[in-house]
Write an enzyme that holds these catalytic residues in place. Structure first.
Site, PDB file in Angstrom:
ATOM      1  CB  THR A 216      -0.927  -0.162   1.300  1.00  0.00           C
ATOM      2  OG1 THR A 216      -1.782   1.070   1.157  1.00  0.00           O
ATOM      3  CG2 THR A 216      -0.293   0.133   2.545  1.00  0.00           C
ATOM      4  CG  ASN A 217      -0.186   4.585  -1.326  1.00  0.00           C
ATOM      5  OD1 ASN A 217      -1.178   5.195  -0.756  1.00  0.00           O
ATOM      6  ND2 ASN A 217      -0.875   4.087  -2.411  1.00  0.00           N
TER       7      ASN A 217
END
Ligand code: C5P
Length: 410
Positions: A216-217
């Site tokens: 993810t980020n």
């Protein structure tokens, strides 16, 4: 239209080559109905003739805190009280620094400290000076205090260089002032997006590796949620396709929760056919693991490798398949932000793009941000501001573009 009738504008002019444009600015303000008095800094007098400004404003020009005659006529505190608005154009790097620290060592800065009127600045300086962290910090301080900034524009500068630092054109400054005054006088805005359907993506995506792990980020989803709230407040029917965030659904917004880029793509495609606007504010993963393990991957002695494959570009697919939809995309960049934003807008076929710098101290997770906006009308910077304020501004611009399109097609 004379939208500044009865408005008393105190124009502060400081030392920048752009001061030569101020007689035209005064003319524009007077033509819009304003009563204008001019205060010059010492350096401003090197760039513009006080006599010219006196002639166009119809008032003697003030430049000295210690001028006894002028003070007897109207003292500096009276002048500060007289003003409905204090406009400083051009605002040099020096005056911004002095305003930020609250200095009062000349007539203009003393008035700025003594007035309760709103203060608007139109900065003008060399692009390196504008980008300097000291100037940025000063602007952050001033904006946090409620000051409004117009420009600066990007373009040719006096030193035969190009960049952000040109004072906005007098007509733009007059229009911005008119808009601000109109907003103050009619706080109950009409709903410029009434009857429009706006689809927005927000937040990060999660690309599963196995049932318990994902890639993810750092996206917080704040910008997308602020845009959803602003579009709903502007009267639109808003659908928000959101990755995992900790944010509450804004009032009047329908949220569809998704996990992966593929889920987000599917949710958008299911909703897009009836949308007028698509805003891609999500930080969509560009890659996903090629294989998702059915069971938790066990560790072994050696290193491991993950093969990644590309995901589909949601906003590019929207603009290709639904060219009638107004598309607003974002370009979050760590380097060469402006060039990347321009390039992304063209490559993805977007109506509008908002570039921003991301890094450990910028954008993701923060409450505020600064934007570089590009559309068919040109390029401009939105000064650092809360994501809520930036979203309102983007939505207002976008509503205007839609209205123009509508007018052009009938
Ligand atoms: O190419 P890049 O990811 O930097 O482009 C950012 C813009 O494209 C954002 O508006 C983002 O929401 C959108 N995007 C998308 N689908 C992807 C990747 C990016 O809609 N797969």
């Amino acid at each position: 239209m004379q939208r500044l009738i009865g408005q008393r504008v105190l124009l502060g002019v400081t030392g920048s080559i752009a001061a030569y444009k101020t007689p035209a600015l005064v003319r524009g303000l007077v033509a819009a109905g304003a009563d204008v008095q001019v205060v010059l800094s010492a350096a401003a007098k090197r760039f513009v003739a006080p006599m010219a400004l006196a002639a166009v404003s119809g008032h003697a020009v003030r430049d000295d805190l210690w001028d006894e005659n002028a003070e007897l006529n109207m003292g500096h505190i009276e002048l500060a009280r007289w003003a409905d608005v204090l406009l400083i154009a051009p605002a040099s790097a020096d005056v911004l620094a002095r305003l930020a620290t609250g200095q009062a060592d000349d007539l203009l800065t003393t008035i700025a400290l003594a007035t309760t009127a709103p203060v608007i600045v139109a900065p003008a300086m060399n692009h390196v000076m504008w980008a300097h962290p000291a100037t940025e910090a000063n602007m952050d301080t001033l904006i946090a205090r409620g000051l409004t900034c117009i420009g600066p524009d990007v373009g040719a500068l006096a030193e035969r260089e190009t960049g952000a630092g040109r004072m906005s054109e007098p007509t733009t400054i007059v229009a911005a002032l008119e808009q601000q005054i109109a907003e103050r006088e009619t706080p109950d805005q009409p709903e410029p997006l009434a009857g429009r359907r706006v689809l927005i993506t927000a937040g990060p995506t999660r690309e599963a590796l196995d049932p318990v792990r994902y890639l993810t980020n750092h996206s917080s989803g704040r910008m997308g949620y602020a845009l959803a709230a602003a579009a709903a407040a502007a009267g639109a029917e808003v659908v928000l396709v959101s990755g995992a965030t900790a944010l509450a659904v804004p009032e009047g917004v329908a949220r569809i929760d998704v996990e992966s880029a593929a889920d987000m793509h599917a949710a958008v495609m299911a909703e897009i056919a009836t949308a007028d606007v698509f805003i891609g504010a999500a930080a969509v993963a560009d890659y996903r693991p090629a294989d998702v393990a059915a069971h938790k991957i066990k560790k072994s002695e050696g290193d491991a490798e993950i093969r990644l494959v590309r995901t589909r570009d949601i906003i590019a697919d929207v603009s290709e398949r639904y060219p009638q939809v107004f598309t607003l995309g974002f370009a979050a960049e760590t380097t060469n932000m402006e060039a990347a934003a321009r390039d992304k807008r063209t490559r993805k076929g977007l109506s509008m793009i908002a570039g921003n710098v991301v890094g450990p101290n910028d954008a993701f997770g923060r409450e505020d941000n600064a934007l570089f906006v590009v559309d068919a009308a040109g390029e401009r910077y939105y000064e650092r501001d809360s994501k809520t304020a930036l979203a309102k501004r983007l939505v207002a611009e976008l509503a205007q573009r839609l209205a123009e399109r509508h007018t052009a097609s009938i």
